[in-house]
Design an enzyme around this catalytic site. Sequence first.
Site, short mmCIF file in Angstrom:
data_model
loop_
_atom_site.label_atom_id
_atom_site.label_comp_id
_atom_site.label_asym_id
_atom_site.label_seq_id
_atom_site.Cartn_x
_atom_site.Cartn_y
_atom_site.Cartn_z
N TYR A 70 -23.96 8.85 -2.63
CA TYR A 70 -22.61 9.06 -3.13
C TYR A 70 -21.67 8.09 -2.41
CZ TYR A 70 -18.78 11.43 -5.42
OH TYR A 70 -17.69 11.68 -6.21
N LYS B 174 -22.79 13.42 -7.61
CA LYS B 174 -22.22 14.74 -7.34
C LYS B 174 -23.29 15.83 -7.46
CE LYS B 174 -17.67 14.56 -6.70
NZ LYS B 174 -17.01 15.01 -5.48
#
Length: 542
Positions: free
Chosen positions: A91, A164
């Site tokens: 991420y 996510k």
Amino acid sequence: MKTAQEIINNPFINKGTAFTLEERKALKLVGVLPTVVQTLEQQVAQTYQEFQKKVSDLEKRVYLMTLFNTNRTLFYALMSQHVEEFMPIVYDPTVADAIRQYDELFMKPQDAAFLSIDHPDEIEEALKNAAGDRDIRLIVVTDAEEILGIGDWGIGGVAISIGKLMVYTAAAGINPNQVLPLVLDVGTNNKQLIEDPLYLGNRHPRVRGEAYYDFVDKFVSTAERLFPRLYLHWEDFGRSNAATILEKYRNRITTFNDDVQGTGIVALAGILGALEISKEKFTDQRVMVFGAGTAGVGIATQISEEFKQQGLSDSEARARIYLVDKQGLLFEDTEDLTEGQKHFVRQRAEFDNASSLTDLYHAVKAVHPSVLIGTSTTPGMFSEEVVKEMASVVKRPIIFPLSNPTELAEATAKDLIHWTDGRALIATGVPSAPVVYNGITYNIGQANNALMYPGLGLGIIASTAKLVTQTLLSEAAHALGGIVDTSKPGAAVLPPVEKLTEFSEHIAIVVAESAIKQGLTREKIEDARKAIKAAKWYPKYE
């Protein structure tokens, strides 16, 4: 029965070299795998050793994504042991580089769904194809207009949804077989992408207005019908759309916007954690948010709601919040205000020098906030002059430079500690090393949304909550803000990412209990802890 190739090419069921001899016989895998049968633990050790050989963060990411595409259980077994190390790879910040190079790096769609505004009649077909026979409980959807601090990157923003969901699973045990990353391809205003012959999305400007909202509405209604126990998470929508979409659906379906609500909850939790250290009252605080975009307004909104939860009226709550943007302090006659900004504007009559409040320093000097939060993506704006002016009046200034990546941060933790003689209570938007000052080691909390949304999501899914109410969000913020060690000097205002899995479960239990207490559950759930335990997925081979 599936063929050998169908099995080993399906990441949800593939075990690779961990298929036993009996399984190989039964599944017709004899001869298509190396001879040795490995345990999951051996595979984890082997893959981590290979991961460590990669030089750059982007190279590490490509390796991990290949593993993700090959064997989902092994990927999460590996990531669960190295959550803190892997999060910046899968991420933020490395995902930004992956998005910029999405078209060049594209190999597989990674089980995502791609919905085109040019073909709205294909929404149902696309969702069914992407989900297959899986029971989808969680969708992370983006239209990729405002990705992190890098802006509009069109269809490549799907990597945000994928990343996510990886954190959801690694941190909170959301079943990866029940999630769906999704991008709404509504065009792009990034000229570089439109002119790039390798670009994989729609080559036209972003569709706006009624056509856009009709497309979103058709997606929502179709997804809700196909997946009746769905939790819908919105990510990185533009300033003009994010709050509008959330307001439209928040009282109708189980939905959450991480940029509007998640950022706000984590910032609020950081303030609550800071006040645990300073022993001051929340309702005594004066809050200034610098950068009044989606994140800034979302933070202001969550703080305002908490003021009201603690007994202030709506007008009293708004009176304690000040928004500063590129024009300076926002007033009722400031041009081009968004709907969210309008809720927090000030009256010029409040100030003798209203016309001079056109920059952050003069706004700080006029207001002397006790809490200063930055979401401006404008580096260095929390200057020594600004910080010392704030600290000249406030005993324990709460200062959160939250913009990321690192080069866009409003200040560094080290500077803030030095400029305030160690009095500042700090959270940063990016990881920050401890700061040693006058013999004290100051641990710096990272206001990372991952501290909140995995546990929140697990609690909502496990409790079968129908809505995400403000009371539920407030209790989640208090749960996170309460995990602060106040026993020694230099304590961080937020818990460390390294303990993410532990406190994600704690937050999930608090959220599930809140949903049960509020009567929000679709199904009869009486024991929150039992529901959480039943809902959690662990990376083990069946």
